[in-house]
Design an enzyme around this catalytic site. Structure first.
Site, mmCIF file in Angstrom:
data_model
loop_
_atom_site.group_PDB
_atom_site.id
_atom_site.type_symbol
_atom_site.label_atom_id
_atom_site.label_comp_id
_atom_site.label_asym_id
_atom_site.label_seq_id
_atom_site.Cartn_x
_atom_site.Cartn_y
_atom_site.Cartn_z
ATOM 1 N N THR A 102 27.865 -0.228 -14.163
ATOM 2 C CA THR A 102 28.802 0.687 -14.030
ATOM 3 C C THR A 102 30.107 0.253 -14.242
ATOM 4 O O THR A 102 30.351 -1.025 -14.094
ATOM 5 C CB THR A 102 28.883 1.227 -12.543
ATOM 6 O OG1 THR A 102 27.585 1.959 -12.450
ATOM 7 C CG2 THR A 102 29.975 2.056 -12.194
ATOM 8 N N GLY A 124 26.403 10.557 -8.450
ATOM 9 C CA GLY A 124 26.814 9.557 -7.351
ATOM 10 C C GLY A 124 28.239 9.794 -6.935
ATOM 11 O O GLY A 124 28.955 10.747 -6.804
HETATM 12 C C1 LIG Z 1 22.364 -0.879 -7.864
HETATM 13 C C2 LIG Z 1 23.523 -0.195 -8.319
HETATM 14 C C3 LIG Z 1 24.331 -0.157 -6.997
HETATM 15 C C4 LIG Z 1 24.275 -1.037 -9.495
HETATM 16 C C5 LIG Z 1 25.610 -0.384 -9.947
HETATM 17 N N1 LIG Z 1 25.580 1.084 -9.956
HETATM 18 C C6 LIG Z 1 26.569 1.881 -9.690
HETATM 19 O O1 LIG Z 1 27.664 1.444 -9.278
HETATM 20 C C7 LIG Z 1 26.329 3.378 -9.791
HETATM 21 C C8 LIG Z 1 27.136 4.322 -9.148
HETATM 22 N N2 LIG Z 1 27.976 3.789 -8.166
HETATM 23 C C9 LIG Z 1 26.134 5.614 -8.733
HETATM 24 O O2 LIG Z 1 25.942 5.509 -7.587
HETATM 25 O O3 LIG Z 1 26.167 6.522 -9.406
HETATM 26 C C10 LIG Z 1 25.885 -0.602 -11.534
HETATM 27 O O4 LIG Z 1 25.739 0.099 -12.357
HETATM 28 O O5 LIG Z 1 26.303 -1.961 -11.782
#
Ligand SMILES: CC(C)C[C@H](NC(=O)C[C@H](N)C(=O)O)C(=O)O
Length: 313
Positions: free
Chosen positions: A173, A203
């Site tokens: 993300t 999300g």
């Molecule tokens: C395992 C996850 C926490 C890793 C993280 N994802 C997000 O941050 C997803 C975003 N906040 C949502 O919930 O849609 C990433 O992509 O690095």
């Protein structure tokens, strides 16, 4: 409230998401990606661009980079589709724009910006967001163009393992925060969400207060981590609340992430900048690729304690 400093030293910070360790094979590419995006955004600020222009440019660059879970490189839903969420906020007037569950466009963050600038609304989703994109002339691309081989494999692996602990595929993300020459702040956040998510799942990333927040009177934040937990604690606004209460950006980031961990066992990360230009990149997850540019220096890292500082070229 005191007025903004007339000539602030511009600051641009980005993150590339994350929970699991970044594999050595990807570490260099991910590091280069965040440094490139932060430098690009900082260049916009140096040229006199606004904080909101800078965070949009930095995040669009990360959306175009297939190493990250946003735009091209987004993780896949249980149905094998890409559904993306993004939001942006201008700290001058609390202007906000967001889109969720959007498909077949290269840069959701640009669509979020158009929602902010060109509609009376803050947030468009799915069908309505697609209609707005078409009406305003955003180019549609084939769904497959956003899908990488890596993400096809990750979905397969995730389905075999069944739901549960975050898999190594959940990475990337993206987000940015900025302080411009005039003392304005902004944030932008963009994501493909979580691998194997239900179709229609939204999300925290497009939700103002959770995926990010920006207010010139306080500062700006962009977050990453499991959306279901970030939403429940309003992570971005919570971090800025602590700044309002007189905490340093480091303390505020630690308190907000600490609350999500103690209350919900939620691990994540965030970047922030306050109105004075102090910045922080903090995470409770295993890693979070990040880069910050201020005063001719580029600071960057991925794992705990591996910060490097180089001259801005
Ligand atoms: C395992 C996850 C926490 C890793 C993280 N994802 C997000 O941050 C997803 C975003 N906040 C949502 O919930 O849609 C990433 O992509 O690095």
């Amino acid at each position: 409230m005191a007025s903004q400093p007339a000539h602030a030293e511009p600051v641009l910070v980005v993150h590339g998401g994350g929970v699991e360790a970044v594999s050595p094979a990807r570490r260099q590419r991910v590091r280069q990606g965040v440094i490139r995006a932060a430098s690009l955004g900082h260049g916009v600020l140096l040229a006199g661009g606004s904080a909101v222009d800078a965070v949009e440019a930095a995040v669009a660059a990360l959306e175009d980079d297939p190493e990250f879970n946003a735009g091209c490189g987004s993780v896949l839903t249980a149905d094998g589709d890409v559904e993306m969420d993004a939001s942006i906020m201008d700290g001058r007037d609390l202007g906000a724009g967001a889109v969720s569950a959007v498909r077949c466009i290269a840069n959701p963050i640009k669509l979020a910006r158009l929602v902010m600038d060109k509609t009376p609304h803050c947030f468009l989703t799915d069908r309505g967001a697609a209609k707005f994109a078409a009406d305003i002339g955003v180019r549609k691309i084939p769904a497959g163009q956003l899908v990488t081989e890596r993400n096809k494999e990750l979905l397969l692996k995730e389905k075999q393992q069944q739901q549960g602990a975050a898999s190594p595929g959940n990475l990337g993300t993206v987000g940015a925060v900025a302080l411009d020459l005039k003392g304005n702040v902004a944030y932008a956040t963009s994501t493909g969400g979580l691998v194997n998510k239900m179709t229609g799942r939204v999300g925290d990333s497009p939700c103002v207060g959770s995926g990010g927040y920006a207010d010139n009177r306080i500062g700006a934040v962009s977050t990453t981590g499991p959306g279901e937990k970030i939403l429940k604690v309003n992570l971005a606004r919570l971090a800025l609340f602590h700044v309002e209460q007189g905490k340093t950006v480091e303390e505020a980031a630690e308190l907000a992430l600490g609350y999500m961990n103690s209350r919900l066992k939620g691990l994540g990360g965030l970047i922030m900048v306050n109105r004075a230009g102090d910045w922080a990149a903090k995470w409770t997850s295993t890693s979070m690729p990040w880069a910050a540019v201020k005063g001719g220096k580029v600071h960057s890292g991925t794992e705990m304690g591996d910060t490097t500082v180089t001259d801005l070229c």
